[in-house]
Design a protein around this motif. Structure first.
Motif, PDB file in Angstrom:
ATOM      1  N   UNK A 283      33.511 -21.179  26.429  1.00  0.00           N
ATOM      2  CA  UNK A 283      33.149 -22.618  26.110  1.00  0.00           C
ATOM      3  C   UNK A 283      34.345 -23.151  25.409  1.00  0.00           C
ATOM      4  N   UNK A 284      35.305 -22.648  24.936  1.00  0.00           N
ATOM      5  CA  UNK A 284      36.397 -23.373  24.258  1.00  0.00           C
ATOM      6  C   UNK A 284      37.659 -23.444  25.081  1.00  0.00           C
ATOM      7  N   UNK A 285      37.714 -23.019  26.524  1.00  0.00           N
ATOM      8  CA  UNK A 285      38.897 -23.055  27.134  1.00  0.00           C
ATOM      9  C   UNK A 285      39.186 -24.631  27.663  1.00  0.00           C
ATOM     10  N   UNK A 286      40.570 -25.067  27.467  1.00  0.00           N
ATOM     11  CA  UNK A 286      40.844 -26.456  27.750  1.00  0.00           C
ATOM     12  C   UNK A 286      41.314 -26.430  29.025  1.00  0.00           C
ATOM     13  N   UNK A 287      40.443 -26.719  29.938  1.00  0.00           N
ATOM     14  CA  UNK A 287      40.929 -26.807  31.587  1.00  0.00           C
ATOM     15  C   UNK A 287      42.002 -27.592  31.597  1.00  0.00           C
ATOM     16  N   UNK A 288      42.053 -28.699  30.955  1.00  0.00           N
ATOM     17  CA  UNK A 288      43.201 -29.605  31.327  1.00  0.00           C
ATOM     18  C   UNK A 288      44.491 -29.123  31.097  1.00  0.00           C
TER      19      UNK A 288
END
Length: 298
Positions: A283-288
């Motif tokens: 839930x903390x992965x920055x997909x940008x």
């Protein structure tokens, strides 16, 4: 083996201060705060051990080892040093610290505060997550109309880059649910220290192929020994790729990694909290950041 977090903290405090003639530096990451931690994933103390203290220890130790080598000391990137030393047995210690400094920075630079406002952490957390139904932070894989607010945020690159990654994610893993389950399960299956990586094939004809690869200890997804990698790919075809297939690939492009080094979760989650840590981490992965790392070049 559960002494890792205490050992890291002790070694970091004992490590010498950075050299006056700076070599490798600890980068200043704008996405992490020593005072606030990472909401939903790390307390300030947990983040201090896992990033600030541990990265300082790795960099200081690496600088000690390369300071008298004019070639290596001229390199200011752990990645450059790791690549330059990966096939030289007598430089294995240098390679270890350079590789791990690269791995740790790569990991933390793709994190952000949790998208789950109710996220908590700790070994005593009773919360259970049904990974077949609860995807709060989906990767680029679905149409904007089917996704959450993530897709309405401003993109750091053109929408075509996200669309290309979304297409590769869909082709390689079929759904956000199957990808999340694969990544968490692969990371959770690592006994001891290591990383689970999302990687992209660098071969022109297979540029759109994505895989989840495990590395152990300070291993990187740039193989130098056959026993460093283990991989699996989940998709509609059910394809599974093992380590021998990767030895024939000239290069893998890393997009994301998940640290399961014990100091990464012991402070906040305890010895039995690895799975909870991994679920929170997704839930903390920055997909940008992942989009920016994805290569569309053929």
């Amino acid at each position: 083996m559960f002494r890792t977090a205490r050992v890291v903290a002790r070694q970091a405090k004992a490590a010498p201060k950075s050299f006056s003639r700076s070599l490798v530096q600890v980068p200043l990451l704008s996405n992490v705060s020593k005072d606030e931690g990472i909401k939903g994933l790390y307390s300030p103390k947990g983040l201090d051990v896992a990033w600030f203290q541990y990265q300082a220890y790795l960099v200081d130790r690496l600088n000690q080892l390369i300071k008298d080598d004019p070639t290596l000391s001229s390199m200011q990137s752990p990645f450059q040093i790791a690549e330059a030393t990966k096939s030289i047995p007598e430089l294995a210690e240098i390679n270890h610290y350079a590789s791990q400094a690269y791995n740790n920075e790569f990991f933390f630079s793709a994190l952000k505060d949790s998208v789950n406002p109710d996220a908590t952490f700790g070994s005593g957390n009773p919360r259970k997550v049904d990974i077949t139904t609860e995807i709060r932070n989906p990767p680029p894989m679905v149409e904007p109309s089917e996704s959450n607010d993530y897709y309405s945020s401003s993109a750091s690159r053109s929408s075509s880059s996200r669309d290309a990654l979304a297409s590769s994610m869909k082709d390689s893993f079929d759904s956000a649910v199957s990808f999340r389950e694969l990544l968490i399960n692969r990371a959770n299956a690592i006994f001891g220290n290591g990383h689970a990586w999302l990687v992209q094939s660098a071969e022109g004809s297979r540029r759109s192929d994505l895989f989840v690869v495990n590395t152990y200890n300070a291993g990187t997804p740039f193989p130098k020994h056959d026993d460093e990698l283990g991989a699996a790919k989940s998709g509609s075809s059910g394809m599974v790729m093992d380590v021998n297939d990767f030895t024939r690939s000239p290069k893998l492009i890393p997009l994301l990694n998940v640290s399961v080094w014990q100091h990464s979760y012991l402070v906040d989650y305890g010895v039995a909290g690895k799975r909870q840590y991994l679920e929170n981490l997704f839930d903390c992965i920055d997909w940008e950041v992942v989009v920016n790392r994805f290569s569309r070049e053929k």
